[in-house]
Motif scaffolding. Structure first.
Motif, PDB file in Angstrom:
ATOM      1  N   HIS A 267      29.381  41.070  37.578  1.00  0.00           N
ATOM      2  CA  HIS A 267      29.273  40.832  35.993  1.00  0.00           C
ATOM      3  C   HIS A 267      28.314  39.913  35.812  1.00  0.00           C
ATOM      4  O   HIS A 267      28.331  38.748  36.486  1.00  0.00           O
ATOM      5  N   ARG A 268      27.308  39.879  34.534  1.00  0.00           N
ATOM      6  CA  ARG A 268      26.407  39.114  34.363  1.00  0.00           C
ATOM      7  C   ARG A 268      26.533  37.650  34.161  1.00  0.00           C
ATOM      8  O   ARG A 268      25.830  36.756  34.420  1.00  0.00           O
ATOM      9  N   CYS A 269      27.869  37.370  33.484  1.00  0.00           N
ATOM     10  CA  CYS A 269      28.057  36.255  32.911  1.00  0.00           C
ATOM     11  C   CYS A 269      28.898  35.316  33.942  1.00  0.00           C
ATOM     12  O   CYS A 269      28.543  34.045  34.016  1.00  0.00           O
ATOM     13  N   VAL A 270      28.992  36.014  35.196  1.00  0.00           N
ATOM     14  CA  VAL A 270      29.880  35.401  36.247  1.00  0.00           C
ATOM     15  C   VAL A 270      28.824  34.270  36.894  1.00  0.00           C
ATOM     16  O   VAL A 270      27.670  34.616  37.247  1.00  0.00           O
ATOM     17  N   GLU A 271      29.101  32.913  37.178  1.00  0.00           N
ATOM     18  CA  GLU A 271      28.019  32.026  37.895  1.00  0.00           C
ATOM     19  C   GLU A 271      28.648  31.607  39.324  1.00  0.00           C
ATOM     20  O   GLU A 271      28.018  30.995  40.087  1.00  0.00           O
ATOM     21  N   CYS A 272      30.008  31.471  39.112  1.00  0.00           N
ATOM     22  CA  CYS A 272      30.766  30.892  40.496  1.00  0.00           C
ATOM     23  C   CYS A 272      31.966  31.685  40.579  1.00  0.00           C
ATOM     24  O   CYS A 272      32.719  31.801  39.909  1.00  0.00           O
ATOM     25  N   LEU A 273      32.001  32.162  41.888  1.00  0.00           N
ATOM     26  CA  LEU A 273      33.131  33.016  42.203  1.00  0.00           C
ATOM     27  C   LEU A 273      33.755  32.448  43.344  1.00  0.00           C
ATOM     28  O   LEU A 273      33.062  31.898  44.460  1.00  0.00           O
ATOM     29  N   VAL A 274      35.130  32.187  43.416  1.00  0.00           N
ATOM     30  CA  VAL A 274      35.939  31.468  44.636  1.00  0.00           C
ATOM     31  C   VAL A 274      36.725  32.189  44.949  1.00  0.00           C
ATOM     32  O   VAL A 274      37.704  32.956  44.200  1.00  0.00           O
ATOM     33  N   GLY A 275      36.939  32.309  46.235  1.00  0.00           N
ATOM     34  CA  GLY A 275      37.988  33.094  46.853  1.00  0.00           C
ATOM     35  C   GLY A 275      38.968  32.292  47.771  1.00  0.00           C
ATOM     36  O   GLY A 275      38.398  31.456  48.491  1.00  0.00           O
ATOM     37  N   VAL A 276      40.432  32.418  47.873  1.00  0.00           N
ATOM     38  CA  VAL A 276      41.059  31.413  48.526  1.00  0.00           C
ATOM     39  C   VAL A 276      42.233  32.502  49.189  1.00  0.00           C
ATOM     40  O   VAL A 276      42.853  33.248  48.476  1.00  0.00           O
ATOM     41  N   ASP A 277      42.270  32.355  50.655  1.00  0.00           N
ATOM     42  CA  ASP A 277      43.325  33.346  51.197  1.00  0.00           C
ATOM     43  C   ASP A 277      43.744  32.467  52.362  1.00  0.00           C
ATOM     44  O   ASP A 277      43.013  32.016  53.035  1.00  0.00           O
ATOM     45  N   ILE A 278      45.195  32.595  52.625  1.00  0.00           N
ATOM     46  CA  ILE A 278      45.701  31.887  53.608  1.00  0.00           C
ATOM     47  C   ILE A 278      45.275  32.742  55.213  1.00  0.00           C
ATOM     48  O   ILE A 278      45.153  32.048  56.291  1.00  0.00           O
ATOM     49  N   ALA A 279      44.991  33.797  54.935  1.00  0.00           N
ATOM     50  CA  ALA A 279      44.283  34.685  56.347  1.00  0.00           C
ATOM     51  C   ALA A 279      42.914  34.936  56.300  1.00  0.00           C
ATOM     52  O   ALA A 279      42.587  35.859  57.083  1.00  0.00           O
ATOM     53  N   ALA A 280      42.100  34.083  55.517  1.00  0.00           N
ATOM     54  CA  ALA A 280      40.660  34.196  55.477  1.00  0.00           C
ATOM     55  C   ALA A 280      40.211  34.110  57.002  1.00  0.00           C
ATOM     56  O   ALA A 280      40.650  33.292  57.805  1.00  0.00           O
ATOM     57  N   GLN A 281      39.312  35.241  57.334  1.00  0.00           N
ATOM     58  CA  GLN A 281      38.743  35.478  58.629  1.00  0.00           C
ATOM     59  C   GLN A 281      37.253  34.945  58.619  1.00  0.00           C
ATOM     60  O   GLN A 281      36.630  35.888  57.958  1.00  0.00           O
ATOM     61  N   PRO A 282      36.895  34.036  59.496  1.00  0.00           N
ATOM     62  CA  PRO A 282      35.577  33.668  59.322  1.00  0.00           C
ATOM     63  C   PRO A 282      34.680  34.898  60.086  1.00  0.00           C
ATOM     64  O   PRO A 282      35.167  35.216  60.959  1.00  0.00           O
ATOM     65  N   PHE A 283      33.795  35.441  59.578  1.00  0.00           N
ATOM     66  CA  PHE A 283      32.721  36.376  60.358  1.00  0.00           C
ATOM     67  C   PHE A 283      33.254  37.902  60.560  1.00  0.00           C
ATOM     68  O   PHE A 283      32.607  38.572  61.158  1.00  0.00           O
ATOM     69  N   GLU A 284      34.497  37.825  60.512  1.00  0.00           N
ATOM     70  CA  GLU A 284      35.071  39.170  60.777  1.00  0.00           C
ATOM     71  C   GLU A 284      34.361  40.486  60.117  1.00  0.00           C
ATOM     72  O   GLU A 284      34.118  41.415  60.680  1.00  0.00           O
ATOM     73  N   TRP A 285      34.223  40.121  58.831  1.00  0.00           N
ATOM     74  CA  TRP A 285      33.265  41.132  57.988  1.00  0.00           C
ATOM     75  C   TRP A 285      32.089  40.470  57.724  1.00  0.00           C
ATOM     76  O   TRP A 285      31.471  41.129  56.867  1.00  0.00           O
ATOM     77  N   GLY A 286      31.709  39.149  57.809  1.00  0.00           N
ATOM     78  CA  GLY A 286      30.601  38.701  57.514  1.00  0.00           C
ATOM     79  C   GLY A 286      30.160  38.747  56.116  1.00  0.00           C
ATOM     80  O   GLY A 286      28.903  38.381  55.985  1.00  0.00           O
ATOM     81  N   GLY A 287      31.048  38.771  55.237  1.00  0.00           N
ATOM     82  CA  GLY A 287      30.896  38.811  53.731  1.00  0.00           C
ATOM     83  C   GLY A 287      29.805  39.829  53.314  1.00  0.00           C
ATOM     84  O   GLY A 287      29.368  39.761  52.479  1.00  0.00           O
ATOM     85  N   GLY A 288      29.697  40.910  53.985  1.00  0.00           N
ATOM     86  CA  GLY A 288      28.845  42.036  53.551  1.00  0.00           C
ATOM     87  C   GLY A 288      28.782  42.084  52.116  1.00  0.00           C
ATOM     88  O   GLY A 288      27.906  42.580  51.682  1.00  0.00           O
ATOM     89  N   ARG A 289      30.055  42.629  51.825  1.00  0.00           N
ATOM     90  CA  ARG A 289      30.277  42.938  50.588  1.00  0.00           C
ATOM     91  C   ARG A 289      29.855  42.112  49.548  1.00  0.00           C
ATOM     92  O   ARG A 289      29.374  42.504  48.512  1.00  0.00           O
ATOM     93  N   LEU A 290      29.883  41.030  49.838  1.00  0.00           N
ATOM     94  CA  LEU A 290      29.879  39.856  49.139  1.00  0.00           C
ATOM     95  C   LEU A 290      28.346  39.262  48.829  1.00  0.00           C
ATOM     96  O   LEU A 290      27.774  38.609  47.986  1.00  0.00           O
TER      97      LEU A 290
END
Lengths: 852, 361
Positions: free
Chosen positions: B24-47
């Motif tokens: 969405h064009r209007c979005v400037e800042c996206l934040v996600g919070v998750d208790i089980a967030a894994q660093p590098f397991e999926w490398g943020g590829g989609r994001l």
């Protein structure tokens, strides 16, 4: 036939299993299929491993030593397959040593980096089973990785096979996990084997590790290489940006495991397919608009901006518009316009654009239907260069200026990459957990072969520079030439004057080199290809020795129709000259000299020679190239020397289906060449050396199994009494390796004639690198020679020197070239046929270099 | 959606919602919070911005940040967002966390809008298994339970609530309502600014004293955008060159005449495509492109009428001039862009027969 039907038809032709697809009339694939479920694969899937195929599972259980890891997109890395072809052990004379001896030693810096492993390093391969079985790879990975036993270990896992650098305590480890749906899953991790670092499987795991590392250095994988989008070279006036990056590989070299990196640039075009079509629309007649679009666009790779995937354009469906609907995966119908608005917040501006059709590669070779994707031109970006762009001199110059890195520039890029790998925290962590140590850049010693003398008719010259000896040759007579007495010049009315000037010049330089050129008949025509052709049809008779055409523009149709007619319909040597080159005053003499030489060759003349110590040697060059128009067709060119001095050639060419074996016709060609040799020399050659170019990754085995036997059988049939010996050498111009010489703290290209036959070579092969060309700007690419068959048993030193000699005798260039002349001739021939003639040239021309 | 610049997704899971929002064009800042967030397991590829993100930069900046942390911990980096989403989250919270949840999300983070979704237990009998939909669920509420909770929370933190849902029930079972129920909480601005007494104030007080950073950052990416000078310059140059190329090809194919040292087109060199009638008329009014020798010139005043160029510089010729001067070549008095006049097809410079044959006779 509609666009879609055509694609299906092509799909069917490609794989018979897809034949059903046409009839069941699968709905056009909703774009969502490629967006939703495997979007991540565009950036290389999850970090951790690359994919391995199902095949892998089977080859493992059968204990196959060459487990085939599968690369992205389901392709086996074919260059690794070649490495498994062990040739050297069968060649007794090079089993212990394949190094030459002549020449002056030279110290060279390479683009190879050492990778050190502890002595007792092992890779542990495990099989992971889930009960109940899980479909989702993502889930399989997530469940396994959540276990503490594995969380801090270096690992690579594709959902089935797990690689660890540390052994688990037990041979079989039982774990359990819970799916988000609450099912308890039993995970059994079983050790299947331990692999030493030299194992091919390890090499592939190392490649995965380095791909992962480069991603951590903020690089993007496009194709096989990695690029840095954050530091682009922008060329706005040509609507291009170039992304710097690297091609990398880890593999086992002569004595150790090495990391290779070479600088590479990705050309990205800031132009959508829709914009490209609009410009075509402006420039061409409306009646041939769709045809021109298809001609320019089909086969190109486009990048979709929303999901960063690349697709090949296989067709254009002019009947589908963005306002049409397609079926989403959930079964609902939606228009393309609404879909892109909802999903990506993109508003399509042109509602009349057609859709591009791309056949999707099926991941598995099962009987699933061939699927197609519909793409909106407005959202697709062109990558690489179109033919139109490559013919734009200004554009190519701009690109070359940026991409042609000097040895020093290249060296600096390499040093920075090495530094980044060593400094980046994540990269270092990754290497450390695997027990890998990234070492320094490797140096080695090569040799510079002695320079060659050039033999002219009554003069032996030692060129000042072997790179180009046209100056040394001035006022020397060429070896032999037939005089040109009856010939034609066809030119446009407008170019009459330049033609006269040029002719005058041509006759003067001709007589100086001993090539007598009489005054031709000059015919003036209208400026269009048809006019040229009709003149040829009217005026070329059996007495005409040669036809010269002065082309008013470099529109391909002029050249194509002239060459087609004069190569196959009415075989006469022809010479095309662009009028524009004749208008440049300062270089008229050198242009005339070059053209005079070409013409002399086309009439069967010989220009110069080098000393060939072997008295009865035939050299052969083979090249294969894809036909430009008919997909699935390849052009095979075969050029053989027919005299001991290696100055006269026999050239054959054929078009054949790619599906048939690589070069089926070789036996026929070889027999033809031997007959010709026999006629000329009244005996068969004692030795034959074949240089084979145009070999793709992974074809080495096929070559050994199909092509070498064809050549051999032709040779043994011809020489029942005498014994003609055969050698076959695979020539590769493209390789990742680079060599530099150090000078005053800077680096330079190595001198001409530099040979490398140690350390950077492969233990399984009888191979060497030779640098036989200069790169005035940029870094020189060494040519790789791999001797795959060798009855001759020449010493490696002789083989290297002979190869170097052959790089001197390409008559289109008075200087050294990067590959042996027979290969270059074969290449020139196949290129002409693939680009312009699309037909087998007449046999009557086989004795002259008519394609120069 | 249009006004939400800063959005946080609590319990982002596999990041599908974040991935959808990033377009969405209007979005400037996206934040996600998750208790089980894994660093590098999926490398943020989609994001990550991806190749396309660099070729066509966004108009506005966008940063995406993922944190590993609990949604019931106060973290100052999540305060004051436009929207916070909690998709299928609350049913995973135990009673203690659930009790803290409103205070943290509504009271402390205090976004402009909150969207909460949770299963509707009335729908459950329609599933084959009649237990909870996921064994990790601590509760599944019916509509009344959820609405009571939501209205209480709304009242306490001055949010107005609307209820909706997704997943229509099958025919004959309409009475059970949506499969998933959704509460949309809109901050009641008038009330907050008007009489800001009671509970919220305490929280505000608490925040100012310390900057809380409870969560660990596991991923961060910034998108290239037209707000960044280098992307703006390149994008504008490209759009200008595209417009110029179209004019050039019409110039070369149309009729021309000589005027002093200039060669000018007889026609208007207006492209046939992608323009409205009004734009076309405006272009035809503007100064024509011309050639001198081997160069082709397009006046900036004409260039700026082309919609994409116009949009980028918001109609400001001065801006167009300054930016193009950096990426392309301008004529001496800086009123026109200069490019080479070569034709792909013939490679001949057109000065050879500049005056069209038709005009000679």
């Amino acid at each position: 036939m509609s666009g879609r039907a055509r694609v299906r038809a092509r799909g069917m032709a490609r794989s018979p299993s897809a034949a059903e697809a046409g009839r069941t009339s699968a709905p056009p694939l909703p774009p969502s299929v490629d967006i939703g479920n495997n979007e991540a694969s565009s950036t290389g899937g999850f970090v951790g491993t690359s994919r391995m195929s199902q095949k892998c599972k089977y080859s493992l259980s059968s204990g196959n030593a060459r487990c085939t890891f599968i690369e992205r997109g389901g392709k086996i890395r074919r260059d690794f397959m070649d490495l498994a072809v062990c040739i050297r052990e069968k060649l007794a004379h090079v089993r212990d040593c394949k190094r030459g001896s002549s020449g002056v030693p030279v110290k060279l810096v390479t683009n190879l980096f050492r990778l050190d492993l502890p002595q007792d390093w092992r890779l542990y391969q495990y099989h992971v089973a889930y009960a109940p079985d899980l479909e989702s790879r993502r889930l399989r990975i997530a469940l396994l990785y959540s276990h503490r036993e594995l969380s801090n270990k270096a690992k690579a896992f594709d959902g089935v096979i797990l690689f660890l650098s540390q052994k688990l305590e037990q041979k079989v480890t039982e774990l359990s996990g819970e799916t988000p749906r609450g099912e308890t899953v039993k995970i059994t991790v079983t050790l299947t084997r331990e692999l030493p670092a030299s194992s091919p499987v390890c090499t592939q795991v190392f490649n995965i590790i380095f791909r992962k590392i480069l991603k951590k250095l903020a690089m993007y994988q496009i194709g096989r290489n990695f690029y840095k989008p954050s530091e682009p070279v922008e060329i706005p006036r040509h609507k291009l940006s170039l992304w710097p990056g690297f091609a990398i590989s880890v593999s086992q070299f002569e004595s150790s495991l090495l990391f290779t990196a070479d600088v590479s640039y990705k050309i990205l075009r800031n132009e959508t397919v829709l914009e490209f079509m609009t410009s075509i629309h402006q420039e061409t007649d409306i009646s041939c608009f769709t045809q021109t679009c298809e001609k320019q666009l089909l086969g190109l790779i486009v990048l979709t901006r929303y999901n960063n995937k690349t697709y090949r354009i296989d067709d254009i469906d002019w009947s589908v518009k963005p306002t049409h609907t397609f079926q989403k995966r959930d079964g609902t119908e939606i228009t393309y316009v609404d879909y892109y608005k909802q999903q990506y917040d993109i508003t399509l501006s042109d509602l009349n654009q057609p859709v591009l059709v791309s056949l999707l590669k099926s991941k598995r070779n099962d009987n699933t239907e061939a699927r197609v994707a519909h793409l909106i031109p407005e959202l697709c970006f062109l990558t690489g260069l179109t033919r139109q762009a490559t013919s734009d001199f200004q554009l190519m110059k701009a690109v070359a200026e940026e991409t042609r890195l000097s040895p020093l520039g290249r060296q600096q890029c390499l040093a920075r990459l090495a530094d980044d790998i060593q400094r980046n925290k994540d990269a270092r962590f990754e290497l450390e957990t695997w027990g890998l140590h990234f070492g320094c850049q490797m140096s080695l010693t090569g040799r510079v072969l002695p320079s060659e003398k050039i033999l002219m008719q009554d003069h032996v010259c030692q060129p000042v520079s072997a790179a180009e000896w046209s100056k040394d040759m001035r006022n020397c007579k060429i070896l032999s030439a037939r005089s040109l007495t009856k010939w034609l010049i066809v030119c446009s009315h407008r170019d009459e004057n330049v033609t006269e000037d040029f002719l005058h010049c041509l006759r003067r330089v001709g007589s100086a080199m001993g090539f007598n050129v009489d005054y031709p008949k000059i015919i003036k025509v209208q400026e269009n290809p048809a006019a040229f052709l009709s003149v040829l049809q009217k005026h070329v008779d059996p007495h005409v020795q040669l036809v010269m055409c002065i082309l008013p523009s470099n529109q391909k149709s002029y050249y194509d129709c002239i060459k087609k007619y004069l190569s196959s319909v009415w075989p006469v040597p022809s010479q095309c000259v662009l009028a524009r080159t004749l208008t440049r005053q300062g270089i008229m003499m050198s242009t005339a000299t070059k053209i005079a030489m070409q013409m002399a060759c086309k009439l069967g003349g010989e220009l110069w020679a080098v000393e060939i110590p072997l008295k009865s040697l035939m050299v052969v060059g083979i090249d294969v190239c894809k036909d430009e128009f008919s997909k699935g067709m390849v052009v095979v060119g075969f050029v053989a020397s027919i005299n001991p001095g290696i100055t006269r050639w026999f050239s054959r060419c054929i078009l054949q289906r790619t599906t048939t074996d690589v070069a089926d016709c070789l036996k026929v060609f070889m027999t033809g060449a031997l007959n010709r040799w026999y006629k000329q020399n009244h005996a068969l050659p004692a030795r034959i050396i074949v240089y084979r170019d145009g070999v793709g990754d992974g074809q080495l085995k096929t070559l050994i199994e199909y092509e070498v036997p064809q050549l051999l059988s032709s040779v043994t049939e011809a020489s029942s009494n005498t014994s003609t010996k055969l050698s076959v050498i695979v020539v590769r111009k493209k390789c990742l390796l680079r060599f530099f010489t150090e000078l005053n703290r800077s680096v330079q290209n190595p001198p001409l004639g530099t040979v490398v036959d140690s350390e950077a070579t492969r233990p399984e092969w009888y191979d060497f690198y030779l640098i036989s060309q200069t790169a005035s700007r940029g870094t020189v690419t060494p040519t790789h020679y791999n001797v795959i068959y060798d009855d001759n048993g020449l010493k490696p030193d002789h083989m290297q020197r002979l190869t170097f000699k052959l790089c001197h005798v390409y008559y289109n260039w008075p200087g050294l070239i990067s590959i042996p002349a027979p290969c270059q001739y074969a290449h020139k021939l196949t290129f002409l046929v693939a680009q312009s003639i699309h037909k087998e040239p007449s046999l009557e021309l086989a004795n002259s270099l008519f394609y120069l | 959606m249009e006004e939400n610049k800063e959005i946080a997704d609590l319990g982002y899971g596999d990041a599908t919602l974040l991935w959808m929002l990033k377009y969405h064009r209007c979005v400037e800042c996206l934040v996600g919070v998750d208790i089980a967030a894994q660093p590098f397991e999926w490398g943020g590829g989609r994001l990550s911005p991806g190749v396309g993100g660099f070729i066509i930069p966004r108009e506005l900046d966008l940063t995406i940040t993922l944190y590993r942390g609990s949604v019931v911990q106060k973290d100052s980096r999540l305060r004051g967002f436009d929207l916070i989403t909690c998709i299928e989250l609350i049913e995973h919270l135990d009673s203690e966390d659930l009790a803290k949840f409103p205070e943290v999300v509504f009271g402390y983070f205090s976004p402009g809008m909150v969207v909460i979704s949770t299963p509707n237990s009335e729908f459950n009998p329609l599933f084959p298994a009649s237990t909870f939909r996921n064994p990790d669920h601590r509760f599944e509420w019916d509509r009344k339970q959820f609405q009571t909770w939501a209205l209480d929370v709304g009242k306490l933190y001055s949010y107005s609530v609307e209820f909706t849902g997704v997943g229509d029930p099958p025919a004959g079972a309409e009475h059970v309502g949506y499969c998933t129920q959704i509460g949309v909480f809109q901050k009641n601005i008038a009330k907050a600014t008007g009489s800001s007494i009671s509970e919220p104030e305490e929280h505000v007080y608490e925040v100012v004293s310390i900057l809380r950073e409870a969560a660990t950052r596991v991923y961060r990416t910034s998108y290239p955008s037209l707000q960044q000078r280098k992307y703006f310059r390149f994008t504008l140059s490209i759009e200008a060159v595209k417009a110029i190329d179209l004019m050039k090809s019409r110039f070369l194919r149309g009729l021309r005449k000589k005027e002093g040292d200039r060669v000018v087109p007889l026609g208007s060199c207006t492209p046939q495509h992608g323009l409205t009638e009004a734009q076309r008329a405006e272009i035809e009014q503007s100064p024509k492109p011309y050639s001198v020798g081997e160069n082709f010139y397009v006046p900036l005043e004409r260039l700026i009428i082309y919609p994409k160029v116009n949009h980028l510089v918001a109609g400001n010729v001065e801006k167009l001039r300054t930016v193009l001067a950096e990426g392309l070549r301008l004529n001496q008095d800086q009123t026109a862009v200069r490019v080479e006049l070569v034709d792909y097809n013939t490679q001949r410079l057109f000065d050879e027969h500049l005056v069209s044959p038709a005009l000679e006779s």
